[in-house]
Design an enzyme around this catalytic site. Structure first.
Site, PDB file in Angstrom:
ATOM      1  N   ASN A   1       0.685  -1.043  -0.066  1.00 43.17           N
ATOM      2  CA  ASN A   1       0.064  -0.085   0.121  1.00 43.17           C
ATOM      3  C   ASN A   1       0.816   1.279   0.167  1.00 43.17           C
ATOM      4  O   ASN A   1       0.666   2.289  -0.823  1.00 43.17           O
ATOM      5  CB  ASN A   1      -0.947  -0.226   1.347  1.00 43.17           C
ATOM      6  CG  ASN A   1      -2.014  -1.216   1.146  1.00 43.17           C
ATOM      7  OD1 ASN A   1      -1.881  -1.990   0.167  1.00 43.17           O
ATOM      8  ND2 ASN A   1      -2.633  -1.353   2.269  1.00 43.17           N
TER       9      ASN A   1
ATOM     10  N   HIS B   1     -17.521  36.273 -30.494  1.00 38.11           N
ATOM     11  CA  HIS B   1     -18.707  35.615 -31.091  1.00 38.11           C
ATOM     12  C   HIS B   1     -18.479  34.947 -32.317  1.00 38.11           C
ATOM     13  O   HIS B   1     -19.475  35.060 -33.092  1.00 38.11           O
ATOM     14  CB  HIS B   1     -19.949  36.297 -31.134  1.00 38.11           C
ATOM     15  CG  HIS B   1     -20.235  37.111 -29.865  1.00 38.11           C
ATOM     16  ND1 HIS B   1     -20.993  36.593 -28.826  1.00 38.11           N
ATOM     17  CD2 HIS B   1     -19.729  38.286 -29.224  1.00 38.11           C
ATOM     18  CE1 HIS B   1     -21.171  37.232 -27.700  1.00 38.11           C
ATOM     19  NE2 HIS B   1     -20.145  38.282 -27.989  1.00 38.11           N
TER      20      HIS B   1
ATOM     21  N   SER C   1      -7.640  12.205 -48.089  1.00 41.74           N
ATOM     22  CA  SER C   1      -8.625  11.175 -48.074  1.00 41.74           C
ATOM     23  C   SER C   1      -8.545  10.094 -48.933  1.00 41.74           C
ATOM     24  O   SER C   1      -7.979  10.283 -50.242  1.00 41.74           O
ATOM     25  CB  SER C   1      -9.903  12.079 -48.529  1.00 41.74           C
ATOM     26  OG  SER C   1     -10.949  11.317 -49.085  1.00 41.74           O
TER      27      SER C   1
END
Ligand code: ARG
Length: 478
Positions: A123, A169, A290
């Site tokens: 421990n 924003h 891709s």
């Protein structure tokens, strides 16, 4: 062997360090379920280091003979070599890294190996190992963090004059310099470094001596072990020393913040590399193509940094939930602290290194595109309002006058700077012949000339100050 058969002596020996107490060996499934050696072997070097310090202390206190100590040191050195060479035979029967090493030590040196565990428990041993390991991991993370900060500072300095739109924003707000924007991330990472350093101080406390939970009846010298292992001191309360993992949780919290900061930067790189923005070009080695669309160049590196922030945040939550409501002291639950911790460290080191490489060598800023974007969203409208205020208008009136001017310009499809002075004056009689100067992007950023402002001279000063706050070059990157 079926569970009705009586265990043979060899099987009993394989159940662990408590075999005499048990009438039958642990089932295969439970063995696999409870064993941690598959992942905690990563703690092996820390475990050996801790054992050497423990044994030396036991010998100094007269609890171990000099001969036993010599055998233990020799055996542990051999094991260290076997592990480094990849020849160590890890065994599931020996449950975890601690028992694997202790059993091997006994095979190598006999009884001295069996004496090593005097005045110790797994421990306090595991808590020590994790703290030692994490201490080194924090240092490795901080090295990568500093490398990224240095790269950001270098790039910021080169772009102290490069103008881009600043956003709120995600709408064009006011012009800023690209250098200023980069230094915002440097500031976040500098705080992350402070948090990690602060956390390291609490990680770096020695649990050994707590034994199973209550301490030990042997005359141990915990301070000596702490010194030898480079700990700043001992974990004071023996119950707390084996029970808590708050040091790991606060590391996870600091790590999660690092990833959250990186994810914001990564997200901006993804946006900026989109041709609609075109602010940056990423070197091909950070991207992939891709399999179906021949034209694609995907910003996989930044995308994955963004994505991997999720797992680190998850690891923080895992450890919090792991610890919540556990009765004192050690519970086997705590074994579950390791995989999240290991994965967090690996993820941070890789993410930071990739971002540092990208910023230092893989990112081209397209100043023309940034400038064009800054010219598009009436980014200098606030500058015009400030100009009217300097000429006597109350700010709210100036704000309203400029808002109407913007609406007018928008209807014409032009920038404020494209409106003749006479046309601008329709919105406020305070508009003078010098008005166009303050509507330029350069005039706007240069006017924000105070500590923390985006004026190029301030950005250069901020970069220099940030660089001066970094640890010396060779101390951080080897
Ligand atoms: N593998 C254990 C862990 O990681 C080591 C400590 C085991 N202690 C015990 N009493 N079973 O937590």
């Amino acid at each position: 062997m079926s569970h009705t058969e009586k265990p043979r002596a060899a099987d009993v020996a394989a159940t662990g360090g408590w075999s005499g107490r048990f009438a039958e060996p642990v089932s295969e499934r439970v063995k696999r379920y409870t064993a941690s050696v598959g992942f905690d072997r990563r703690l092996a070097q820390a475990d050996i280091e801790g054992s050497v310090a423990h044994a030396r202390m036991l010998a100094a206190a007269g609890i171990l003979s000099p001969r036993d100590l010599a055998d233990i040191e020799r055996g542990l050195a051999a094991i260290r070599g076997e592990i480094a060479a990849g020849s160590f035979a890890w065994s599931l029967d020996r449950e975890d890294v601690h028992l694997n090493i202790e059993r091997r030590l006994t095979e190598l040196v006999g009884d001295a190996g069996k004496r090593l565990h005097t005045a110790r428990s797994r421990n306090d041993q595991v808590a020590t190992d994790v703290r030692l390991w994490l201490r080194g991991a924090i240092d490795a993370i901080v090295r990568e963090l500093v490398a990224l900060r240095r790269a950001l500072i270098d790039l910021a300095e080169r772009h102290a004059d490069t103008i881009m739109p600043g956003f709120t924003h995600l709408q064009v707000a006011q012009p800023v310099t690209f250098g200023h924007h980069l230094l915002a991330y440097e500031a976040m990472l500098a705080r992350d470094g402070e948090r990690l350093a602060d956390c390291r101080g609490r990680v770096n406390r020695l649990p050994l001596g707590a034994a199973a939970l209550a301490g030990t009846s042997f005359p141990i010298d915990r301070e000596r072990v702490a010194r030898e292992l480079g700990f700043d001191g001992i974990a004071q309360n023996s119950l707390d020393a084996v029970a808590d993992r708050d040091f790991a949780i606060e590391f996870e919290a600091a790590a999660a913040l690092v990833m959250v900061h990186l994810s914001r930067f990564a997200e901006e790189l993804v946006l900026w590399s989109n041709p609609r923005f075109g602010f940056v070009t990423l070197a091909d080695r950070f991207c992939t193509g891709s399999s179906i669309m021949p034209q694609k160049k995907n910003p996989d590196g930044p995308e994955l940094v963004r994505g991997k922030s999720g797992r680190v945040i998850g690891h923080l939550v895992s450890l919090l939930v792991l610890m919540k409501a556990q009765p004192l002291t050690y519970n086997k639950d705590n074994q579950e602290d390791k995989e999240p911790l290991f994965d967090t460290v690996d993820t941070l080191v890789d993410s930071l290194a990739i971002m540092a490489d990208l910023v230092a060598h893989g990112l081209t800023a397209n100043a023309q595109r940034m400038r064009a974007a800054a010219l598009e969203g009436y980014a200098t409208a606030t500058d015009l309002a400030d100009y009217l205020v300097r000429r006597g208008a109350p700010f709210r009136d100036a704000h309203e006058a400029v808002a109407r001017a913007v609406r007018h310009a928008e209807a014409q499809g032009v920038d404020l700077a494209a409106l003749p002075v006479a046309e601008l004056r329709q919105f406020s009689p305070l508009v003078g012949d010098d008005v166009h100067h303050i509507l330029t992007l350069e005039g706007s950023v240069a006017s924000r000339d105070h500590p923390g402002g985006t004026a190029p001279s301030r950005v250069r000063a901020a970069a220099a100050a940030a660089r001066a706050s970094l640890p010396p070059h060779n101390a951080t990157e080897e």
